[in-house]
Design a protein around this motif. Structure first.
Motif, mmCIF file in Angstrom:
data_model
loop_
_atom_site.group_PDB
_atom_site.id
_atom_site.type_symbol
_atom_site.label_atom_id
_atom_site.label_comp_id
_atom_site.label_asym_id
_atom_site.label_seq_id
_atom_site.Cartn_x
_atom_site.Cartn_y
_atom_site.Cartn_z
ATOM 1 N N LEU A 106 35.271 43.032 45.197
ATOM 2 C CA LEU A 106 35.289 41.609 44.875
ATOM 3 C C LEU A 106 36.483 41.323 43.979
ATOM 4 N N ALA A 107 37.014 40.127 44.095
ATOM 5 C CA ALA A 107 38.117 39.707 43.233
ATOM 6 C C ALA A 107 37.884 38.258 42.815
ATOM 7 N N LEU A 108 37.982 37.996 41.532
ATOM 8 C CA LEU A 108 37.781 36.661 40.975
ATOM 9 C C LEU A 108 39.120 36.103 40.518
ATOM 10 N N ASN A 109 39.470 34.891 40.980
ATOM 11 C CA ASN A 109 40.735 34.299 40.537
ATOM 12 C C ASN A 109 40.514 33.289 39.421
ATOM 13 N N LYS A 110 41.592 32.752 38.896
ATOM 14 C CA LYS A 110 41.503 31.841 37.761
ATOM 15 C C LYS A 110 40.765 30.551 38.100
ATOM 16 N N GLY A 111 40.760 30.205 39.367
ATOM 17 C CA GLY A 111 40.077 28.989 39.778
ATOM 18 C C GLY A 111 38.588 29.144 39.964
ATOM 19 N N GLY A 112 38.073 30.351 39.708
ATOM 20 C CA GLY A 112 36.641 30.581 39.845
ATOM 21 C C GLY A 112 36.209 30.946 41.252
ATOM 22 N N ILE A 113 37.168 31.243 42.138
ATOM 23 C CA ILE A 113 36.858 31.634 43.513
ATOM 24 C C ILE A 113 36.727 33.148 43.599
ATOM 25 N N VAL A 114 35.673 33.616 44.250
ATOM 26 C CA VAL A 114 35.440 35.047 44.444
ATOM 27 C C VAL A 114 35.776 35.422 45.878
ATOM 28 N N HIS A 115 36.646 36.387 46.057
ATOM 29 C CA HIS A 115 36.969 36.942 47.371
ATOM 30 C C HIS A 115 36.237 38.277 47.512
ATOM 31 N N ALA A 116 35.682 38.525 48.699
ATOM 32 C CA ALA A 116 34.928 39.760 48.935
ATOM 33 C C ALA A 116 35.357 40.379 50.253
ATOM 34 N N TRP A 117 35.418 41.718 50.299
ATOM 35 C CA TRP A 117 35.778 42.410 51.531
ATOM 36 C C TRP A 117 35.158 43.803 51.535
ATOM 37 N N GLY A 118 35.010 44.336 52.758
ATOM 38 C CA GLY A 118 34.442 45.670 52.906
ATOM 39 C C GLY A 118 33.115 45.658 53.637
ATOM 40 N N LYS A 119 32.342 46.674 53.415
ATOM 41 C CA LYS A 119 31.063 46.860 54.116
ATOM 42 C C LYS A 119 30.056 45.800 53.686
ATOM 43 N N ASN A 120 29.339 45.250 54.655
ATOM 44 C CA ASN A 120 28.416 44.149 54.369
ATOM 45 C C ASN A 120 27.076 44.354 55.068
ATOM 46 N N ASN A 121 26.676 45.626 55.234
ATOM 47 C CA ASN A 121 25.463 45.920 55.988
ATOM 48 C C ASN A 121 24.186 45.447 55.299
ATOM 49 N N GLU A 122 24.247 45.254 53.983
ATOM 50 C CA GLU A 122 23.074 44.782 53.245
ATOM 51 C C GLU A 122 23.356 43.459 52.527
ATOM 52 N N MET A 176 46.284 39.192 51.614
ATOM 53 C CA MET A 176 45.595 37.933 51.866
ATOM 54 C C MET A 176 45.286 37.164 50.586
ATOM 55 N N ILE A 177 45.305 37.843 49.447
ATOM 56 C CA ILE A 177 45.079 37.133 48.186
ATOM 57 C C ILE A 177 46.286 37.291 47.260
ATOM 58 N N ALA A 178 47.436 37.598 47.853
ATOM 59 C CA ALA A 178 48.660 37.714 47.063
ATOM 60 C C ALA A 178 48.988 36.358 46.432
ATOM 61 N N GLY A 179 49.381 36.354 45.191
ATOM 62 C CA GLY A 179 49.704 35.128 44.491
ATOM 63 C C GLY A 179 48.498 34.315 44.084
ATOM 64 N N ASP A 180 47.306 34.896 44.203
ATOM 65 C CA ASP A 180 46.067 34.155 43.906
ATOM 66 C C ASP A 180 45.686 34.230 42.435
ATOM 67 N N ASP A 181 46.471 34.949 41.630
ATOM 68 C CA ASP A 181 46.232 35.053 40.185
ATOM 69 C C ASP A 181 44.821 35.548 39.889
ATOM 70 N N VAL A 182 44.531 36.753 40.341
ATOM 71 C CA VAL A 182 43.211 37.361 40.135
ATOM 72 C C VAL A 182 43.055 37.793 38.680
ATOM 73 N N VAL A 183 41.889 37.536 38.101
ATOM 74 C CA VAL A 183 41.646 37.869 36.700
ATOM 75 C C VAL A 183 40.627 38.993 36.531
ATOM 76 N N GLN A 184 39.857 39.284 37.586
ATOM 77 C CA GLN A 184 38.876 40.361 37.467
ATOM 78 C C GLN A 184 38.537 40.914 38.838
ATOM 79 N N ILE A 185 38.252 42.217 38.877
ATOM 80 C CA ILE A 185 37.835 42.875 40.106
ATOM 81 C C ILE A 185 36.553 43.658 39.845
ATOM 82 N N ALA A 186 35.850 43.957 40.920
ATOM 83 C CA ALA A 186 34.673 44.822 40.851
ATOM 84 C C ALA A 186 34.511 45.468 42.213
ATOM 85 N N SER A 187 33.947 46.656 42.243
ATOM 86 C CA SER A 187 33.782 47.368 43.508
ATOM 87 C C SER A 187 32.425 48.037 43.579
ATOM 88 N N GLY A 188 31.952 48.191 44.804
ATOM 89 C CA GLY A 188 30.750 48.962 45.067
ATOM 90 C C GLY A 188 31.117 50.199 45.869
#
Length: 343
Positions: A322-338, A305-317
């Protein structure tokens, strides 16, 4: 609920960093040189760390797959501060200096088998103190430079120190082999050298398994491989075997992929390649793999879903990424209970 990927768009200014930080222990590595930059790094699913960015400058701008640039640069003097809960020696208490602590009315105290440091305290990194703590005789033919601490990574139950020559020392819990020190004790308060064929650029210490990223872009994983109950494939080796020592993730080599970052969750792993592609593997529950399904993945597969989005940084819990692309957009996926996805 059906797994989804959330896109978090900044409205005031573009995001420049994504960080997952929650847990019980932290480390801050600051440079005494004003020219050095500092960067925030999430080094595992439940702990955060701040380190010198000059030691982890990995290339994401290659036109074709290529190894990250070498990060073994000349070290400058650093001050290191640590605080939080130390269990099984995860904070090197013998190196703490009360005189270097920040202003606070608290201090260091014990609760059962845990030590709690309630404010940042500096570590004694004098040559003699550090080599004594590491038990390091520097017998790797690199005798021109004195041993210096280049990076420090705090994990859920362990700690890793990377020296200026790229060697890595680990200590803490090893109940699942997550320290990568081979068959041995379930925990160690004495640092143990993890032998790898190339200098280490990044370590992600998860609660059950760990990953070691070298300066050549190769990825090694070890620890708990999963089960039918908890999910399988978090190590990325195509099975649910557990490994006591770091094992090269061959599928990346076969695909000609070089890793530039890695984050270990509870039972899943997220990897960023030098081409800006995000890969995941392991347990699929709660949509933590980002592929709109809850099935496990035994190998690292692209987050389409974020293929070709040119991601520059990731982080996980623990169970989200989370994935941050060059345009400053953050994509998030996974558990969201809190509300950890911010959406």
């Amino acid at each position: 609920p059906t797994p989804t990927i959330k896109m978090i768009a900044t409205t005031v200014r573009s995001a420049t960093r994504v960080v997952s930080q929650y847990g019980r222990r932290s480390a801050l590595l600051s440079s005494t040189s004003i020219s050095d930059k500092s960067a925030v790094s999430s080094s595992c699913c439940s702990i955060s760390a701040i380190r010198c960015s000059s030691s982890a400058a990995l290339n994401n701008d290659a036109a074709s797959p290529s190894p990250p640039q070498s990060t073994q640069t000349t070290s400058t003097p650093h001050n290191v501060y640590m605080w939080g809960t130390s269990k099984q020696g995860t904070i090197p208490l013998s190196l703490l200096q009360e005189g270097g602590a920040s202003a606070s009315s608290g201090g260091m105290f014990s609760t059962g088998n845990e030590k709690i440091v309630d404010h940042p305290m500096s570590l004694n990194l004098d040559q003699g103190a550090l080599t004594s703590f590491l038990g390091d005789d520097n017998d790797n033919d690199n005798t021109n430079d004195a041993t210096k601490l280049q990076q420090i990574f705090c994990g859920a139950t362990g700690t890793a120190m990377v020296l200026n020559d790229g060697r890595c020392f680990v200590f803490g819990s090893n109940k699942n082999g997550e320290l990568g020190i081979g068959e041995g004790p379930k925990s160690t308060e004495t640092p143990v050298h993890v032998p790898l064929p190339d200098p280490v650029a990044k370590v992600s210490l998860g609660p059950n398994f760990s990953a070691f990223l070298t300066t050549t872009g190769d990825l090694y994983t070890c620890g708990y491989g999963g089960s039918a109950v908890n999910g399988m494939g978090c190590l990325g080796h195509g099975n649910m075997e557990s490994y006591q020592s770091p094992k090269l993730v061959h599928s990346l080599v076969e695909d000609g992929c070089y890793a530039s970052d890695v984050h270990c969750g509870e039972y899943s792993m997220t990897v960023l390649t030098t081409e800006g592609e995000v890969l995941t593997c392991g347990t699929g529950s709660f949509g933590r793999l980002g592929n709109l399904e809850t099935l496990d993945q035994l190998y690292l597969e692209p987050v389409e879903m974020i293929a070709g989005d040119d991601v520059v940084q990731i982080a996980s819990g623990f169970a989200f990424s989370l994935a941050l692309n060059k345009g400053g957009i953050v994509h998030a996926w996974g558990k969201n209970n809190e509300g950890q996805l911010g959406a």
